[in-house]
Structures are given as C-alpha cells and as structure tokens.
Design an enzyme around this catalytic site. Structure first.
Site: not given
Ligand SMILES: NC(=O)c1ccc[n+]([C@@H]2O[C@H](COP(=O)([O-])OP(=O)(O)OC[C@H]3O[C@@H](n4cnc5c(N)ncnc54)[C@H](OP(=O)(O)O)[C@@H]3O)[C@@H](O)[C@H]2O)c1
Length: 412
Positions: A45, A104, A128, A133, A135, A204
């Site tokens: 930006k 998300k 993913e 995060g 996992i 999520k």
C-alpha cells in the site's frame, strides 16, 4: 530448468514471512516441485516503507503491473479486508494463475465463488492459512480424510481469545487487563472486535464447514458469542471444580442439517482442549472410520502462517484440485434434537427459586454460580425471562463436585 513465478500481495507479517521462507527453503521447494520458485513481484500500500526485498523484485502499489507480468504462475494474497482482495484474486484466476490466500474474512464470504471460478479455469486454490495458522487442518481434511465421513469439528480457532482467557485465569486479571497485554504482545489489534466477539472464529468455522461438509449452515442460524461476558469471578469459580473456559467453534452435520456455534464453553481435565493455552490453536475432527483426531499448534504469527502458505504453494504447484470442497457427506442422525438432550451447564446469577424441578444441581462452585443438568431449551427460556442469568455449556470431561472434592462427575 523452468521457474515458478510468484507474486505476493501484501508485505506485512504474513507476506514478509512467505517471502523470507521462499528464500530460506529454496532447496526444499526445488526438490519437491522440481522447479525453482521465484518471487517476481510484491504488492504494497505504501511504497515509501523500507523493506528488505531484493532489487530484482518488482515492488508496486499498482496491481495492474502485477497481473500484466509476462509470466506469473501463483498469486499469494496476504492483504486485509474483502476488497480489493476478492477482485484481485478473481483477476488472477481469470489469467490462469493458481491462488493462495490467508484472508479468512474474504474467503468466508467469497471462497465458494473463487473455488468455482478456479475449477472452470483449471487452477487450484490454497487456503490453509485461513484457518488455525500453521496447523494443517485444511490439508488434513482435503487430502487425508477423503473417505472418512466427518460428523463434527471443534476448534479453538482464535489465539487472541485463548490468550486472554489464559491470562485471566493464570494471572487473575480482568478481561480489560488481559486484552491490553494481548495488544502489547501484538496478538490483538487496536480494535479487537473481530477476535473477542467471535467473528474471526466464525469465518474460520464457515470455511471448515465447506471443506468438511461441502456446504455451510445459514449464517444467521449460527450461535456466535465472544468472550467479553466472562468475568474473572466466573473463571475463578469454575477453577474450583476443575473446569476451564475455552472459546470453541463447533460445526456438525446431523442428517442433512449443518449446525454451527462459536461460543465460550467449559471443558474438564480430560478434554484435549483443557491444556491448550495462550495463542495456541487446536482442532478436533470426529469421523466415522478413524474416530477423533486432535491437531494442535500455533494459530498465527509470521512463520507458522508462512508454513501453511508454503505447503499450499507446493500443493497448487503440483496442480492438485480441491477434492473435498464440494463433496456432500451424510452423518448419522442423532436420536433426539440437541435442545432436548440433558446437558451440564454453569449458570450464573440465578436465584434457586427459579430452577426447574426436573433440573439436577451437580455443584455450587461459588456463591452465585451453579452447575446444573438441564435441557438447553429450558435454559434458553429462563435466560429470556431473566436477562441477568447467563449460562455456559460444559462440553465434556470430568469435573469435581465442590461440596465433596473427592467425588467427581463425568459429562459426555
Ligand atoms: N498475522 C497473522 O498471524 C495471520 C495469520 C493467518 C492469517 N492472517 C491473515 O493474513 C492477512 C494479512 O495479515 P497480516 O498480519 O500480514 O497483515 P499486516 O501485517 O497488516 O499486513 C498487510 C499488508 O497488506 C498491505 N496492504 C493492505 N491493504 C492493501 C491494499 N489495498 N493494496 C495493497 N497492499 C495492501 C500492507 O501494505 P503496507 O505494508 O504498505 O502497509 C501490508 O504490507 C489478513 O487477511 C489476516 O487476516 C494473518
């Protein structure tokens, strides 16, 4: 040798982590993909900010310069907000690029459209990093549980809320003090609404629903509650009986109905989430062949999130298509609707004269708090008539009955 050309949109915590990991793991990427991975461009930006980016990489504030690069294979998106992100990613797919996103909120709103467009254009979508995060829960659902019928997913999906609850309990602090600490540590933003009111976990959960069940519940039907109603007294009271507050998102399928909730619940020592503390995330997947799987790890941060994106980079480079996202699975119907089942609850601010005769008092952990066995529909009715009453579900596990610490009650 051919090269995979990547553009990274955003160079904040996540974007920079991806850039640095592509440099630090160049050999591994080359070995798995069979091609060198090269960052061709970075979108920001503010072009004036000093950044440690190689002089050969195009750094620009103009997306047109990126989309018109002579060769571009993958667009990694690590910006914020729904727009202009969604528009950029649609343009990237239309050009024939694979896309990977960490966003998300955007993906919960527009993921279906992006996945459908990607299917038409024969490219892949990696997402993913949008859930939990570092996992690998999405890849576990996508690639490793393709035949298992998933019936339910539970997750601690917001590290900020989990950190605040942990601080409140361990340091006997108020919500405000713990939130300030989360902000000092860089875990919570100046406006923490998305985290502490459950919106982040809600987005999520909707992404998980789509990947596990091929569809989502109606958003307004999903019970969403943050952690702001939990007092230090409440946390201290439940500790007396071996319970802990966790902010848990649940999504399940019962017949054709998908049921979701995002709210604080209580777990006992036996529950896998009892010891999930601080900014950690955890996910339980329940499915018919394997039973329960628990995944736990860092839910955010520069390198955990970069790890999720880098694994997606391999996934899309090897040109995997989403297999599970449109699969409809049917889970068995439970015997009776959830609201009629008798469950255990912590009830706060209740006058004992209001208790229904069929409820069983299991414990009185502190003055003003009761643990009761009751049907959800009755509690809902009572709380509607008496707004000062609040209640929290006890998920499962074992807790002590306060009057006699030697005795224990098991909830399941
Ligand atoms: N942080 C985490 O641990 C984590 C974990 C999982 C997912 N995510 C998600 O990943 C995304 C990025 O998070 P972050 O923590 O990296 O954010 P961040 O540190 O605030 O960085 C955002 C980056 O995007 C750039 N940017 C913002 N709006 C832009 C626009 N309209 N056009 C071009 N560039 C723009 C900013 O440019 P400037 O640098 O010039 O300001 C900055 O480099 C978010 O959607 C977040 O929800 C974050």
């Amino acid at each position: 040798m051919t090269v995979v050309k990547v553009a990274i949109l955003g160079f904040g915590t996540v974007g920079e982590g991806v850039y640095r990991t592509i440099q630090s793991h160049a050999e591994e990427l080359q070995a798995v993909i069979g091609k060198d991975v090269e960052v061709a461009a970075v979108l920001v930006k503010n072009k004036e900010k000093a950044r440690d980016i190689h002089k050969d990489v195009l750094v620009t504030t103009n997306f047109e310069e990126i989309i018109q690069l002579p060769k571009l294979d993958i667009v990694v998106e690590a910006i914020v907000d729904r727009e202009p992100t969604f528009t950029y990613l649609k343009r990237a797919i239309q050009r024939g690029c694979h896309i990977i996103t960490a966003n998300k909120e955007m993906f919960a709103h527009h993921g279906k459209e992006l996945l459908e467009l990607a299917e038409k254009k024969s490219v892949s979508v990696g997402f993913e990093a949008t859930v939990a995060g570092g996992i690998p829960v999405i890849q576990t659902l996508r690639q490793l549980l393709q035949v298992n019928r998933i019936s339910e997913i539970q997750g601690i999906l917001n590290g900020t809320s989990n950190f605040i609850l942990t601080e409140m309990r361990e340091k006997k602090q108020t919500f405000t003090e713990s939130l300030l600490q989360a902000q000092k540590n860089g875990y919570a933003e100046a406006d923490p609404t998305n985290d502490v009111e459950g919106f982040d976990a809600f987005y999520k959960t909707m992404i998980l629903s789509r990947i596990a069940f091929g569809e989502e519940p109606d958003w307004p039907e999903v019970e969403r509650q943050g952690i702001t109603s939990i007092s230090s007294e409440c946390i201290a009271a439940v500790e007396q009986v071996g319970l802990r507050f966790k902010h848990i998102a649940t999504i399940s399928k019962n017949g054709n109905q998908i049921i979701g909730s995002v709210k604080p619940v209580l777990v006992g020592k036996d529950h896998p989430f009892y010891h999930v503390e601080g900014v950690e995330n955890a996910v339980n997947v329940f499915s018919d062949i394997v039973g329960r799987i628990t995944l736990q790890g860092p839910g955010a941060g520069m390198f955990p999130t970069a790890s999720a994106i880098i694994e997606d980079l391999v996934y899309v480079s090897l040109d995997h298509k989403v297999k599970r996202s449109f699969t409809q699975t049917t889970a068995p119907l439970s015997e009776q609707p959830e609201e009629q089942n008798l469950n255990c609850w912590l009830v706060q601010g209740i006058d004992k004269s209001l208790l229904y005769p069929q409820w069983k008092i299991l414990s009185e952990p502190a003055e003003g708090f009761l643990i009761v066995e009751a049907a959800k529909k009755d509690l809902e009715r009572l709380a509607k008539d008496h707004p000062t009453v609040c209640y929290f579900a006890i998920l499962d596990g074992e807790f002590e009955i306060a009057s006699d610490k030697k005795e224990a009650a098991t909830v399941s």
